[in-house]
Design an enzyme around this catalytic site. Structure first.
Site, PDB file in Angstrom:
ATOM      1  N   GLU A  41     -20.986   2.653  27.766  1.00 26.49           N
ATOM      2  CA  GLU A  41     -21.241   2.862  26.344  1.00 26.49           C
ATOM      3  C   GLU A  41     -22.372   3.860  26.186  1.00 26.49           C
ATOM      4  O   GLU A  41     -23.042   4.233  27.161  1.00 26.49           O
ATOM      5  CB  GLU A  41     -21.581   1.537  25.656  1.00 26.49           C
ATOM      6  CG  GLU A  41     -22.849   0.887  26.148  1.00 26.49           C
ATOM      7  CD  GLU A  41     -23.079  -0.511  25.577  1.00 26.49           C
ATOM      8  OE1 GLU A  41     -22.152  -1.083  24.996  1.00 26.49           O
ATOM      9  OE2 GLU A  41     -24.202  -1.024  25.731  1.00 26.49           O
ATOM     10  N   HIS A  99     -25.764  -3.242  21.573  1.00 30.85           N
ATOM     11  CA  HIS A  99     -26.688  -3.521  22.663  1.00 30.85           C
ATOM     12  C   HIS A  99     -27.990  -2.773  22.477  1.00 30.85           C
ATOM     13  O   HIS A  99     -28.023  -1.668  21.937  1.00 30.85           O
ATOM     14  CB  HIS A  99     -26.057  -3.132  24.002  1.00 30.85           C
ATOM     15  CG  HIS A  99     -25.013  -4.085  24.461  1.00 30.85           C
ATOM     16  ND1 HIS A  99     -23.921  -3.697  25.196  1.00 30.85           N
ATOM     17  CD2 HIS A  99     -24.881  -5.422  24.299  1.00 30.85           C
ATOM     18  CE1 HIS A  99     -23.170  -4.745  25.474  1.00 30.85           C
ATOM     19  NE2 HIS A  99     -23.734  -5.800  24.935  1.00 30.85           N
TER      20      HIS A  99
END
Length: 296
Positions: free
Chosen positions: A213, A251
């Site tokens: 990511e 996150h």
């Protein structure tokens, strides 16, 4: 063959008497995980019943390990107590410690990561991760038993829990040797590279799927490792192509600053290393199918 976890793994649940620990212990047991005890300070001697079988709770990890021979611990304690829980597991000689807890202060993670690394015996996975599963053998963490695929020859490593589940679902008919959710915090224990090395050395893994990511440079470093050390085919996906610059996405480590850490840059690095990269999880799954078709 599996990596880090198999049917012989003896698992402790730190925080088993809490609501999350209790719920996910049931899920792990449903997946065939060998749960040998729980740990909650002050509740030693109590039992928690799962499927009519009582599981004993211990006051400390050291006590539980001495009584059960446990070699794996999964942590469901609140963030404020996670550092203490990891230190306790490391001191007890637990070989694999899986930290599910999210919201752990980065300073605490840095300290318990260094402590686990210096032990020479403990592998740390997480924090803020879904855990790992070796289908047909054991499942440690929060991966739902309902999506657990059959055993197979694909190895999966992912920062994202949700995308771990999706990829497992999309390729369930082919099956996985092991799937590892490493978490997406700025500091984590086991990395993409650690899992890539393990899958490369596993004779029963034919293809590796790597999900990353935006943010940081972990995927670029993994790409460099793949180019130098991985001979097996790798398919990849990087989440966050439409993420706005400067905004944390999900996150704590998923933040883009200028051109650094973008999905586009990560995709380019992976493709330069020979990785087949999909623009969506479904496209990545299709790439894996094309790789695996001649092998099945």
């Amino acid at each position: 063959m599996t990596i880090w976890l198999d049917q012989n793994s003896k698992v402790l649940v730190q925080g088993m008497t809490g609501s999350e620990g209790r719920k996910h212990t049931q899920r792990m047991i449903s997946s065939g995980t060998r749960i040998v005890g729980g740990v909650t300070p002050g509740k030693g001697g109590q039992t928690v019943t799962f499927e009519e079988d009582p599981v004993l709770v211990y006051d400390s990890v050291a006590e539980a390990r001495a009584a059960t021979g446990a070699n794996v611990s999964v942590i469901f304690v609140p963030a404020a107590f996670t550092k203490r829980a990891v230190f306790e597991a490391v001191d007890a000689g637990i070989e694999l410690v899986v930290v599910i807890t999210e919201g752990v202060p980065v300073k605490d993670t840095a300290e318990f990561y260094a402590y686990a690394s210096s032990s020479g015996t403990t592998r740390l996975i997480g924090p803020n991760c879904p855990g790992l599963i070796s289908p047909g053998h054991s499942n440690v963490g929060i991966i739902p038993a309902s999506i657990a695929p059959r055993p197979g020859r694909i190895g999966l490593v992912s920062k994202s829990g949700t995308l771990t589940y999706q990829m497992m679902f999309e390729l369930a008919d082919i099956g996985f040797s092991s799937a590892v959710g490493i978490g997406g915090d700025p500091i984590i224990g086991t990395t993409h590279i650690d899992a890539l090395e393990a899958f490369e050395n596993d004779p029963e893994t034919d293809c590796i799927v790597m999900i990353g990511e935006i943010g940081g440079d972990a995927e670029e470093r993994a790409a460099a490792y793949i180019a130098e050390h991985v001979t097996k085919p790798v398919a990849g996906y990087v989440a966050g192509f439409t993420a706005p610059e400067g905004k944390t996405m999900g996150h704590a480590g998923a933040i883009v600053s200028g051109s650094k850490g973008t999905a586009q840059a990560k995709q380019a690095a992976l493709e330069a290393a020979g990785v087949k990269v999909g623009r969506t999880p479904s496209e990545t799954a299709a790439l894996v199918r094309a790789i695996m078709e001649p092998r099945t």
